[in-house]
Design a protein around this motif. Structure first.
Motif, PDB file in Angstrom:
ATOM      1  N   LEU A  66       0.849  -1.198   0.000  1.00 36.83           N
ATOM      2  CA  LEU A  66       0.000   0.000   0.000  1.00 36.83           C
ATOM      3  C   LEU A  66       0.879   1.240   0.000  1.00 36.83           C
ATOM      4  O   LEU A  66       2.036   1.200   0.407  1.00 36.83           O
ATOM      5  CB  LEU A  66      -0.882   0.029   1.262  1.00 36.83           C
ATOM      6  CG  LEU A  66      -1.869  -1.116   1.483  1.00 36.83           C
ATOM      7  CD1 LEU A  66      -2.682  -0.856   2.755  1.00 36.83           C
ATOM      8  CD2 LEU A  66      -2.811  -1.284   0.296  1.00 36.83           C
ATOM      9  N   LYS A  67       0.296   2.353  -0.434  1.00 32.94           N
ATOM     10  CA  LYS A  67       0.993   3.636  -0.287  1.00 32.94           C
ATOM     11  C   LYS A  67       1.116   3.916   1.204  1.00 32.94           C
ATOM     12  O   LYS A  67       0.240   3.527   1.981  1.00 32.94           O
ATOM     13  CB  LYS A  67       0.167   4.749  -0.920  1.00 32.94           C
ATOM     14  CG  LYS A  67       0.248   4.779  -2.411  1.00 32.94           C
ATOM     15  CD  LYS A  67      -0.438   6.059  -2.911  1.00 32.94           C
ATOM     16  CE  LYS A  67      -0.597   6.014  -4.407  1.00 32.94           C
ATOM     17  NZ  LYS A  67      -1.856   6.575  -4.866  1.00 32.94           N
ATOM     18  N   TYR A  68       2.140   4.655   1.587  1.00 30.98           N
ATOM     19  CA  TYR A  68       2.377   4.892   3.011  1.00 30.98           C
ATOM     20  C   TYR A  68       1.140   5.491   3.687  1.00 30.98           C
ATOM     21  O   TYR A  68       0.747   5.064   4.779  1.00 30.98           O
ATOM     22  CB  TYR A  68       3.601   5.794   3.206  1.00 30.98           C
ATOM     23  CG  TYR A  68       3.972   5.943   4.659  1.00 30.98           C
ATOM     24  CD1 TYR A  68       4.424   4.843   5.394  1.00 30.98           C
ATOM     25  CD2 TYR A  68       3.853   7.170   5.309  1.00 30.98           C
ATOM     26  CE1 TYR A  68       4.750   4.965   6.734  1.00 30.98           C
ATOM     27  CE2 TYR A  68       4.185   7.292   6.655  1.00 30.98           C
ATOM     28  CZ  TYR A  68       4.631   6.198   7.360  1.00 30.98           C
ATOM     29  OH  TYR A  68       4.942   6.313   8.685  1.00 30.98           O
ATOM     30  N   LYS A  74      -0.919   3.768   6.759  1.00 34.16           N
ATOM     31  CA  LYS A  74      -1.134   4.465   8.044  1.00 34.16           C
ATOM     32  C   LYS A  74      -2.616   4.504   8.394  1.00 34.16           C
ATOM     33  O   LYS A  74      -3.019   4.298   9.543  1.00 34.16           O
ATOM     34  CB  LYS A  74      -0.627   5.908   7.945  1.00 34.16           C
ATOM     35  CG  LYS A  74       0.854   6.028   8.223  1.00 34.16           C
ATOM     36  CD  LYS A  74       1.035   6.246   9.721  1.00 34.16           C
ATOM     37  CE  LYS A  74       2.452   6.578  10.084  1.00 34.16           C
ATOM     38  NZ  LYS A  74       2.770   6.231  11.460  1.00 34.16           N
ATOM     39  N   GLN A  75      -3.403   4.798   7.377  1.00 32.03           N
ATOM     40  CA  GLN A  75      -4.859   4.889   7.561  1.00 32.03           C
ATOM     41  C   GLN A  75      -5.423   3.535   8.011  1.00 32.03           C
ATOM     42  O   GLN A  75      -6.259   3.465   8.908  1.00 32.03           O
ATOM     43  CB  GLN A  75      -5.479   5.271   6.221  1.00 32.03           C
ATOM     44  CG  GLN A  75      -6.607   6.243   6.340  1.00 32.03           C
ATOM     45  CD  GLN A  75      -7.050   6.709   4.959  1.00 32.03           C
ATOM     46  OE1 GLN A  75      -6.667   6.161   3.928  1.00 32.03           O
ATOM     47  NE2 GLN A  75      -7.877   7.740   4.939  1.00 32.03           N
ATOM     48  N   MET A  76      -4.928   2.488   7.384  1.00 31.85           N
ATOM     49  CA  MET A  76      -5.391   1.141   7.732  1.00 31.85           C
ATOM     50  C   MET A  76      -5.009   0.806   9.165  1.00 31.85           C
ATOM     51  O   MET A  76      -5.802   0.231   9.917  1.00 31.85           O
ATOM     52  CB  MET A  76      -4.797   0.119   6.754  1.00 31.85           C
ATOM     53  CG  MET A  76      -5.317  -1.273   6.959  1.00 31.85           C
ATOM     54  SD  MET A  76      -7.119  -1.381   6.849  1.00 31.85           S
ATOM     55  CE  MET A  76      -7.320  -2.039   5.206  1.00 31.85           C
ATOM     56  N   SER A  85       6.939  -4.781   6.984  1.00 32.85           N
ATOM     57  CA  SER A  85       7.177  -5.339   5.646  1.00 32.85           C
ATOM     58  C   SER A  85       8.516  -6.049   5.609  1.00 32.85           C
ATOM     59  O   SER A  85       9.550  -5.441   5.884  1.00 32.85           O
ATOM     60  CB  SER A  85       7.155  -4.230   4.594  1.00 32.85           C
ATOM     61  OG  SER A  85       7.699  -4.733   3.382  1.00 32.85           O
ATOM     62  N   SER A  86       8.469  -7.317   5.268  1.00 34.10           N
ATOM     63  CA  SER A  86       9.717  -8.072   5.125  1.00 34.10           C
ATOM     64  C   SER A  86      10.452  -7.597   3.885  1.00 34.10           C
ATOM     65  O   SER A  86      11.675  -7.696   3.813  1.00 34.10           O
ATOM     66  CB  SER A  86       9.428  -9.561   4.979  1.00 34.10           C
ATOM     67  OG  SER A  86       8.824 -10.033   6.147  1.00 34.10           O
ATOM     68  N   LEU A  87       9.685  -7.070   2.941  1.00 40.66           N
ATOM     69  CA  LEU A  87      10.284  -6.637   1.678  1.00 40.66           C
ATOM     70  C   LEU A  87      11.017  -5.304   1.828  1.00 40.66           C
ATOM     71  O   LEU A  87      12.185  -5.180   1.491  1.00 40.66           O
ATOM     72  CB  LEU A  87       9.176  -6.513   0.633  1.00 40.66           C
ATOM     73  CG  LEU A  87       9.620  -6.563  -0.821  1.00 40.66           C
ATOM     74  CD1 LEU A  87       9.987  -8.001  -1.202  1.00 40.66           C
ATOM     75  CD2 LEU A  87       8.491  -6.070  -1.725  1.00 40.66           C
ATOM     76  N   SER A  88      10.324  -4.303   2.385  1.00 45.89           N
ATOM     77  CA  SER A  88      10.953  -2.979   2.506  1.00 45.89           C
ATOM     78  C   SER A  88      11.707  -2.830   3.832  1.00 45.89           C
ATOM     79  O   SER A  88      12.374  -1.844   4.054  1.00 45.89           O
ATOM     80  CB  SER A  88       9.888  -1.881   2.411  1.00 45.89           C
ATOM     81  OG  SER A  88       9.129  -1.839   3.607  1.00 45.89           O
ATOM     82  N   LYS A  89      11.533  -3.811   4.723  1.00 50.29           N
ATOM     83  CA  LYS A  89      12.168  -3.804   6.060  1.00 50.29           C
ATOM     84  C   LYS A  89      11.493  -2.834   7.026  1.00 50.29           C
ATOM     85  O   LYS A  89      12.008  -2.586   8.118  1.00 50.29           O
ATOM     86  CB  LYS A  89      13.676  -3.465   6.006  1.00 50.29           C
ATOM     87  CG  LYS A  89      14.461  -4.248   4.977  1.00 50.29           C
ATOM     88  CD  LYS A  89      14.765  -5.641   5.496  1.00 50.29           C
ATOM     89  CE  LYS A  89      15.493  -6.498   4.488  1.00 50.29           C
ATOM     90  NZ  LYS A  89      14.990  -7.850   4.365  1.00 50.29           N
ATOM     91  N   GLU A  90      10.365  -2.285   6.616  1.00 51.60           N
ATOM     92  CA  GLU A  90       9.669  -1.377   7.528  1.00 51.60           C
ATOM     93  C   GLU A  90       9.236  -2.127   8.803  1.00 51.60           C
ATOM     94  O   GLU A  90       8.679  -3.220   8.725  1.00 51.60           O
ATOM     95  CB  GLU A  90       8.414  -0.791   6.862  1.00 51.60           C
ATOM     96  CG  GLU A  90       7.628   0.089   7.828  1.00 51.60           C
ATOM     97  CD  GLU A  90       6.430   0.775   7.197  1.00 51.60           C
ATOM     98  OE1 GLU A  90       5.893   0.282   6.194  1.00 51.60           O
ATOM     99  OE2 GLU A  90       6.039   1.836   7.733  1.00 51.60           O
TER     100      GLU A  90
END
Ligand code: GDP
Length: 202
Positions: A150-152, A156-158, A179-184
């Motif tokens: 999702l867009k950031y 956040k909204q979710m 996120s495992s992908l972006s490491k967030e």
């Protein structure tokens, strides 16, 4: 206090019967979620070890309780995923009995990480698990996984929406993006684990 190092995490064993679990001492943090929610990827990302926890495409271990040692005292526990479409009802029934037995009886359990795909959060099975854990007094930390999908601002909204929906639970429950992908969110998740494991030492 310095954070635990997760990079030396090792696979301990996989069990079907609760009787085969290691001694009920030290501290355990368990991960659970619907199949495909990103649980295995989350465990691998937190440990920083690719392939530590097999992903759902690997048959076998996904149906067992898998245990990993972080150090001599602390363990990560990968509980069987729920919501597999093609699993017979009696098998599902046995899994849920095992999961409930573990959550109910394990004294060294410090908290449960509930993994949900951010695009499909709070399905009935998640809500049931959540309500049940809270009623048993088990603190729950939610990872809203695949946040990169999702867009950031949408992510956040979710997260706000999920928090709002779960507000009745108060402080025993926390929610974050992951996120495992972006490491967030990896450091935030480790912070939660650290908090739980250190409570154990007091
Ligand atoms: P599990 O069944 O809950 O253990 O889920 P897995 O970790 O095996 O992941 C299920 C699928 O989602 C796999 O195809 C992963 O590559 C994918 N996946 C897991 N985490 C992420 C993530 O953070 N971002 C994206 N885009 N895909 C992910």
């Amino acid at each position: 206090m310095a954070q635990r190092s997760y990079t030396k995490t090792t696979y301990l064993k996989s069990v079907v019967d609760l009787a085969d679990l290691p001694e009920d001492s030290g501290g355990e943090v368990a991960f659970i979620g619907r199949s495909n929610a990103g649980k295995s990827s989350a465990i691998n990302s937190i440990a920083g070890i690719k392939g530590l926890c097999r992903t759902s495409k690997t048959p076998g271990r996904t149906q067992m309780i898998n245990l990993f040692c972080i150090n001599d005292q602390d363990r990560l526990v990968d509980l069987p995923g729920y919501g597999y479409a093609r699993v017979p009802r009696h098998v599902m029934q046995r899994w849920s009995e095992t999961i409930e037995g573990y959550l109910e009886s394990r004294h060294c359990l410090r908290g449960l990480v509930l993994v949900m795909d951010i695009r499909h959060p709070l399905k009935d099975s998640d809500q049931n698990m959540l309500a049940w854990c809270v009623s048993c007094g088990i603190p729950v930390h939610i990872l809203l996984t695949k946040s990169d999908k999702l867009k950031y601002s949408q992510a956040k909204q979710m997260m706000q929406k999920v928090k709002h929906q779960l507000r009745e639970y108060g402080d025993v429950l926390s929610v974050q993006l992951f996120s495992s992908l972006s490491k967030e969110g990896i450091e935030e998740a480790k912070g939660k684990l650290e908090q739980w494991y250190s409570n154990n030492m007091e």
